[in-house]
Design an enzyme around this catalytic site. Sequence first.
Site, PDB file in Angstrom:
ATOM      1  N   LYS A  69       0.810  -1.230   0.000  1.00 50.65           N
ATOM      2  CA  LYS A  69       0.000   0.000   0.000  1.00 50.65           C
ATOM      3  C   LYS A  69       0.842   1.278   0.000  1.00 50.65           C
ATOM      4  O   LYS A  69       0.384   2.320  -0.452  1.00 50.65           O
ATOM      5  CB  LYS A  69      -0.944   0.014   1.207  1.00 50.65           C
ATOM      6  CG  LYS A  69      -2.107  -0.951   1.081  1.00 50.65           C
ATOM      7  CD  LYS A  69      -3.051  -0.820   2.271  1.00 50.65           C
ATOM      8  CE  LYS A  69      -4.226  -1.768   2.149  1.00 50.65           C
ATOM      9  NZ  LYS A  69      -5.179  -1.635   3.261  1.00 50.65           N
ATOM     10  N   ASN A  90      -4.929   1.933  -1.619  1.00 49.39           N
ATOM     11  CA  ASN A  90      -5.460   0.571  -1.753  1.00 49.39           C
ATOM     12  C   ASN A  90      -6.209   0.377  -3.067  1.00 49.39           C
ATOM     13  O   ASN A  90      -6.660  -0.724  -3.357  1.00 49.39           O
ATOM     14  CB  ASN A  90      -6.358   0.208  -0.561  1.00 49.39           C
ATOM     15  CG  ASN A  90      -7.729   0.838  -0.671  1.00 49.39           C
ATOM     16  OD1 ASN A  90      -7.859   1.954  -1.169  1.00 49.39           O
ATOM     17  ND2 ASN A  90      -8.742   0.136  -0.232  1.00 49.39           N
ATOM     18  N   ASP A 105     -10.135   2.743   1.948  1.00 47.86           N
ATOM     19  CA  ASP A 105     -10.288   2.275   3.338  1.00 47.86           C
ATOM     20  C   ASP A 105     -10.830   3.419   4.191  1.00 47.86           C
ATOM     21  O   ASP A 105     -11.662   3.216   5.078  1.00 47.86           O
ATOM     22  CB  ASP A 105      -8.935   1.831   3.923  1.00 47.86           C
ATOM     23  CG  ASP A 105      -8.459   0.509   3.343  1.00 47.86           C
ATOM     24  OD1 ASP A 105      -9.303  -0.307   2.922  1.00 47.86           O
ATOM     25  OD2 ASP A 105      -7.233   0.285   3.319  1.00 47.86           O
ATOM     26  N   GLY A 131      -1.378   1.617  13.002  1.00 45.39           N
ATOM     27  CA  GLY A 131      -0.683   1.029  11.851  1.00 45.39           C
ATOM     28  C   GLY A 131      -1.355   1.443  10.552  1.00 45.39           C
ATOM     29  O   GLY A 131      -2.081   2.445  10.500  1.00 45.39           O
ATOM     30  N   TYR A 225     -12.520  -8.305  11.137  1.00 46.86           N
ATOM     31  CA  TYR A 225     -13.792  -8.939  10.765  1.00 46.86           C
ATOM     32  C   TYR A 225     -13.691 -10.452  10.618  1.00 46.86           C
ATOM     33  O   TYR A 225     -14.616 -11.096  10.122  1.00 46.86           O
ATOM     34  CB  TYR A 225     -14.371  -8.301   9.494  1.00 46.86           C
ATOM     35  CG  TYR A 225     -13.489  -8.382   8.279  1.00 46.86           C
ATOM     36  CD1 TYR A 225     -12.626  -7.353   7.964  1.00 46.86           C
ATOM     37  CD2 TYR A 225     -13.540  -9.484   7.429  1.00 46.86           C
ATOM     38  CE1 TYR A 225     -11.823  -7.410   6.847  1.00 46.86           C
ATOM     39  CE2 TYR A 225     -12.751  -9.560   6.316  1.00 46.86           C
ATOM     40  CZ  TYR A 225     -11.886  -8.517   6.028  1.00 46.86           C
ATOM     41  OH  TYR A 225     -11.083  -8.588   4.920  1.00 46.86           O
ATOM     42  N   GLY A 246     -16.380  -4.940  11.844  1.00 48.13           N
ATOM     43  CA  GLY A 246     -15.437  -4.538  10.799  1.00 48.13           C
ATOM     44  C   GLY A 246     -15.887  -4.840   9.378  1.00 48.13           C
ATOM     45  O   GLY A 246     -15.286  -4.373   8.414  1.00 48.13           O
TER      46      GLY A 246
HETATM   47  P1  NAD Z   1      -0.494  -3.020  11.204  1.00 47.66           P
HETATM   48  O1  NAD Z   1       0.355  -4.166  11.627  1.00 47.66           O
HETATM   49  O2  NAD Z   1      -0.020  -2.071  10.149  1.00 47.66           O
HETATM   50  O3  NAD Z   1      -0.837  -2.109  12.495  1.00 47.66           O
HETATM   51  C1  NAD Z   1      -1.293  -2.629  13.719  1.00 47.66           C
HETATM   52  C2  NAD Z   1      -0.928  -1.640  14.816  1.00 47.66           C
HETATM   53  O4  NAD Z   1      -1.501  -2.099  16.043  1.00 47.66           O
HETATM   54  C3  NAD Z   1       0.581  -1.515  15.060  1.00 47.66           C
HETATM   55  O5  NAD Z   1       0.943  -0.157  15.091  1.00 47.66           O
HETATM   56  C4  NAD Z   1       0.801  -2.209  16.405  1.00 47.66           C
HETATM   57  O6  NAD Z   1       1.875  -1.651  17.141  1.00 47.66           O
HETATM   58  C5  NAD Z   1      -0.526  -1.965  17.083  1.00 47.66           C
HETATM   59  N1  NAD Z   1      -0.871  -2.921  18.134  1.00 47.66           N
HETATM   60  C6  NAD Z   1      -0.809  -4.276  18.077  1.00 47.66           C
HETATM   61  N2  NAD Z   1      -1.257  -4.807  19.229  1.00 47.66           N
HETATM   62  C7  NAD Z   1      -1.617  -3.776  20.027  1.00 47.66           C
HETATM   63  C8  NAD Z   1      -2.159  -3.687  21.340  1.00 47.66           C
HETATM   64  N3  NAD Z   1      -2.422  -4.792  22.071  1.00 47.66           N
HETATM   65  N4  NAD Z   1      -2.415  -2.462  21.855  1.00 47.66           N
HETATM   66  C9  NAD Z   1      -2.149  -1.340  21.131  1.00 47.66           C
HETATM   67  N5  NAD Z   1      -1.625  -1.366  19.879  1.00 47.66           N
HETATM   68  C10 NAD Z   1      -1.363  -2.566  19.338  1.00 47.66           C
HETATM   69  O7  NAD Z   1      -1.887  -3.665  10.796  1.00 47.66           O
HETATM   70  P2  NAD Z   1      -3.033  -2.967   9.918  1.00 47.66           P
HETATM   71  O8  NAD Z   1      -2.756  -3.160   8.485  1.00 47.66           O
HETATM   72  O9  NAD Z   1      -3.209  -1.591  10.438  1.00 47.66           O
HETATM   73  O10 NAD Z   1      -4.288  -3.875  10.261  1.00 47.66           O
HETATM   74  C11 NAD Z   1      -4.810  -3.978  11.586  1.00 47.66           C
HETATM   75  C12 NAD Z   1      -6.032  -4.883  11.566  1.00 47.66           C
HETATM   76  O11 NAD Z   1      -7.061  -4.231  10.854  1.00 47.66           O
HETATM   77  C13 NAD Z   1      -5.794  -6.205  10.835  1.00 47.66           C
HETATM   78  O12 NAD Z   1      -5.823  -7.225  11.773  1.00 47.66           O
HETATM   79  C14 NAD Z   1      -6.954  -6.375   9.875  1.00 47.66           C
HETATM   80  O13 NAD Z   1      -7.715  -7.502  10.230  1.00 47.66           O
HETATM   81  C15 NAD Z   1      -7.810  -5.174  10.107  1.00 47.66           C
HETATM   82  N6  NAD Z   1      -8.212  -4.501   8.852  1.00 47.66           N
HETATM   83  C16 NAD Z   1      -9.533  -4.466   8.543  1.00 47.66           C
HETATM   84  C17 NAD Z   1      -9.963  -3.821   7.401  1.00 47.66           C
HETATM   85  C18 NAD Z   1     -11.424  -3.783   7.054  1.00 47.66           C
HETATM   86  O14 NAD Z   1     -11.753  -3.461   5.904  1.00 47.66           O
HETATM   87  N7  NAD Z   1     -12.312  -4.052   7.985  1.00 47.66           N
HETATM   88  C19 NAD Z   1      -9.031  -3.186   6.561  1.00 47.66           C
HETATM   89  C20 NAD Z   1      -7.672  -3.229   6.911  1.00 47.66           C
HETATM   90  C21 NAD Z   1      -7.276  -3.894   8.069  1.00 47.66           C
END
Ligand code: NAD
Length: 278
Positions: A69, A90, A105, A131, A225, A246
């Site tokens: 991305k 995206n 997104d 993230g 989700y 989600g």
């Molecule tokens: P990522 O790895 O880029 O970011 C995750 C962030 O969460 C990181 O900064 C990490 O340090 C932080 N983190 C992890 N555990 C933590 C905790 N216990 N407390 C506080 N912070 C914590 O991941 P991403 O790409 O941002 O995706 C995150 C989640 O979002 C994925 O699991 C995915 O399932 C979901 N997602 C859903 C959609 C949707 O359309 N519904 C789209 C994208 C991502």
Amino acid sequence: MLAGLIGRGIALSRTPRMHMEEAAAQGLGAVYRILDMDEPARREITLKTMLESAEACGFDGLNVTYPYKIEVIGLLDELSDNARAVGAVNTVVLRDGRRVGHNTDLWGFAESFRRGLAGEAVEHVLLAGAGGAGVAVAHALADCGVRRLSILDTDAARAAQLAEQVMTNRPGTVAGAVPSTEALSGADRPDGIVNATPMGMAKLPGMAVPASFIDPAMWVADIVYFPLETELLRTARAKGCRVLPGTGMAVFQAVRAFELFTGRPACPDRMRATFDAF
Ligand code: NAD
């Protein structure tokens, strides 16, 4: 419509079916391919080559997911305002020899929020996770009227950086990093919580906020989700909170991408039904 999804480990994505069934319902011929870069045939191929090939083959556009991305931005001619603000793309529209990057997104979460939590208080919201997805969600929350955004991430620097980014791009929202939920007690309690960490995924059970922090007066949204009802949403629902799963974000990011690829409006309920039919 000819489109595809580029990423790694995407074999089970529901996005192709949402696009193809929506196109079919509108009487459009459509092919939407999964272009998994983990497939042996693509292991030696770069993202640049994939983009050039898609253009040469007449693709209308591509969705781009983990881990491309950000990398894809360097290969594009133009970015939408949202993609520039978030710093991630995206959806790429390929038209007239130009490559334009979008971030659906952001719109996807905002639209899901507007429909699923209409009327809820948005004076102060806690966002867990800064993230890739968290950045889009933070901007979406600002677009939904959130005045104060507290950001919690185990990586404190990332939370602080996102707070700065949101305040630069969305000056109507005051954002700040918080070290833990304990920093938000009493009158400082948020109106709502959004989880954008991977916590709660089937392979990563648990919650990023303690159950004791969740108050029945709060609304609670999750962007994870799989499973559809995460531990966070189950806990919040049991306490009487209004919740937002989600799936809405996942469906609406596709709704917007379909509109960008085809220039036609998509039917969210139909795309949702396809998503739910898996
Ligand atoms: P990522 O790895 O880029 O970011 C995750 C962030 O969460 C990181 O900064 C990490 O340090 C932080 N983190 C992890 N555990 C933590 C905790 N216990 N407390 C506080 N912070 C914590 O991941 P991403 O790409 O941002 O995706 C995150 C989640 O979002 C994925 O699991 C995915 O399932 C979901 N997602 C859903 C959609 C949707 O359309 N519904 C789209 C994208 C991502």
